[in-house]
Design an enzyme around this catalytic site. Sequence first.
Site, PDB file in Angstrom:
ATOM      1  NE  ARG A   1      58.701  63.467  25.233  1.00  0.00           N
ATOM      2  CZ  ARG A   1      58.843  64.477  26.094  1.00  0.00           C
ATOM      3  NH1 ARG A   1      59.283  65.648  25.664  1.00  0.00           N
ATOM      4  NH2 ARG A   1      58.565  64.320  27.361  1.00  0.00           N
TER       5      ARG A   1
ATOM      6  CB  CYS B   1      54.958  68.227  33.444  1.00  0.00           C
ATOM      7  SG  CYS B   1      54.282  68.973  31.945  1.00  0.00           S
TER       8      CYS B   1
ATOM      9  NE  ARG C   1      59.659  62.578  33.897  1.00  0.00           N
ATOM     10  CZ  ARG C   1      59.608  63.040  32.637  1.00  0.00           C
ATOM     11  NH1 ARG C   1      59.355  64.323  32.417  1.00  0.00           N
ATOM     12  NH2 ARG C   1      59.752  62.235  31.605  1.00  0.00           N
TER      13      ARG C   1
ATOM     14  CG  ASP D   1      51.130  70.535  30.466  1.00  0.00           C
ATOM     15  OD1 ASP D   1      52.199  71.170  30.331  1.00  0.00           O
ATOM     16  OD2 ASP D   1      50.860  69.511  29.799  1.00  0.00           O
TER      17      ASP D   1
ATOM     18  CG  HIS E   1      54.229  62.998  30.052  1.00  0.00           C
ATOM     19  ND1 HIS E   1      55.289  62.105  29.975  1.00  0.00           N
ATOM     20  CD2 HIS E   1      54.792  64.231  30.141  1.00  0.00           C
ATOM     21  CE1 HIS E   1      56.429  62.777  30.027  1.00  0.00           C
ATOM     22  NE2 HIS E   1      56.158  64.071  30.125  1.00  0.00           N
TER      23      HIS E   1
ATOM     24  CD  GLN F   1      56.368  65.483  34.546  1.00  0.00           C
ATOM     25  OE1 GLN F   1      57.254  65.616  33.717  1.00  0.00           O
ATOM     26  NE2 GLN F   1      56.517  65.864  35.813  1.00  0.00           N
TER      27      GLN F   1
HETATM   28  N1  NVA Z   1      51.445  68.643  27.412  1.00  0.00           N
HETATM   29  C1  NVA Z   1      52.816  68.931  27.075  1.00  0.00           C
HETATM   30  C2  NVA Z   1      53.746  68.248  28.037  1.00  0.00           C
HETATM   31  C3  NVA Z   1      55.200  68.515  27.774  1.00  0.00           C
HETATM   32  C4  NVA Z   1      56.114  67.772  28.703  1.00  0.00           C
HETATM   33  C5  NVA Z   1      53.092  68.500  25.643  1.00  0.00           C
HETATM   34  O1  NVA Z   1      52.635  67.422  25.251  1.00  0.00           O
HETATM   35  O2  NVA Z   1      53.767  69.249  24.931  1.00  0.00           O
HETATM   36  N1   CP Z   2      58.124  67.340  31.483  1.00  0.00           N
HETATM   37  C1   CP Z   2      58.754  66.838  30.413  1.00  0.00           C
HETATM   38  O1   CP Z   2      58.447  65.732  29.903  1.00  0.00           O
HETATM   39  O2   CP Z   2      59.760  67.630  29.952  1.00  0.00           O
HETATM   40  P1   CP Z   2      60.573  67.464  28.608  1.00  0.00           P
HETATM   41  O3   CP Z   2      59.617  67.749  27.464  1.00  0.00           O
HETATM   42  O4   CP Z   2      61.671  68.465  28.705  1.00  0.00           O
HETATM   43  O5   CP Z   2      61.092  66.050  28.514  1.00  0.00           O
END
Ligand code: NVA
Ligand code: CP
Length: 308
Positions: A103, A265, A293, A225, A130, A133
């Site tokens: 990540r 998500c 997930r 989101d 992502h 997800q």
């Molecule tokens: N769009 C959000 C998703 C988090 C799971 C981010 O990138 O922070």
């Molecule tokens: N939805 C998601 O990826 O959650 P986290 O940021 O908690 O991993």
Amino acid sequence: MKKDLLSIHDLSREEIELILERSSDLKRKRKEGVSYQPLKGKCLGMIFEKSSTRTRVSFEVGIYQLGGYALFLSHRDIQLGRGETIADTAQVLSRYIDGIMIRTYRQSDVEELAAVADIPVINGLTDLLHPCQVLADLFTVQERFGSFAGLKVAYVGDGNNMANSWLYAAAKLGLAISIGCPPGYEPDDGVLLEAREDARGSGARIVVTHDPVEAVTDAQVIITDVWASMGQEEEHEKRLRDFAGYQVNTVLAGHADPSYLFMHCLPAHRGEEVAAEVIDGPHSIVVDEAENRLHTQKAVMELLMAAS
Ligand code: NVA
Ligand code: CP
């Protein structure tokens, strides 16, 4: 199937269907208490340059259930965070472990890691995409509706990593998707171009509009989101102003199909992108979505790592 899962765009429709089929079988095994350990003794390294609850826990528990184990590699602790190159990290980790989940910020970093590593690399979120997800989201939609035929999905809010990955998925599967976002917050241009190309083959209908009502009208699924993603915290106040009118609340959702389902998500900001009355109400399936997930990522790990 390719060695890595970097983007939904890299998957064929058949590969997406295979992942969903395997997810369903793994979910059933888990619910029935059947032990299934195709990854016995295998190790997944999990590199996190951003925070996580769901991704970290579901990958870690998931590989354990498949007979393997996970190493949590925070960027604060590994040399990558002190400037060691991605290429050196990829080569060295390939000698120790059997797969990497990462990540991070830049999609190009994940692509470089995958290009150099001999082992599978899984994208656990970048600024652009992502995919894990959205695989879980697709599985959740398929569980609820039985198939994707005739569905309209509305994504309201920021044209971010979730919107981009949903565009790729809808384009592959032939869904109708409407993105309702404020001017200046549209999905990525390159993603839209590729999704529109795929849509020509699959029959998907892609609409990007600045009118949230148009986006949700007659939709069976409404997705949103956060307005400020990880790394955009400083823009939070500006974004609150720019996204006014794009909150998913009962008034907006009133334009959707009366039995619409709400997805997010998570983590969510109640009172910003979604009203509590929606995310905590009867149309919301966000906790099932989060559970899935686990099952979809187990399917991805099995497909990528069991043979490697
Ligand atoms: N769009 C959000 C998703 C988090 C799971 C981010 O990138 O922070
Ligand atoms: N939805 C998601 O990826 O959650 P986290 O940021 O908690 O991993």
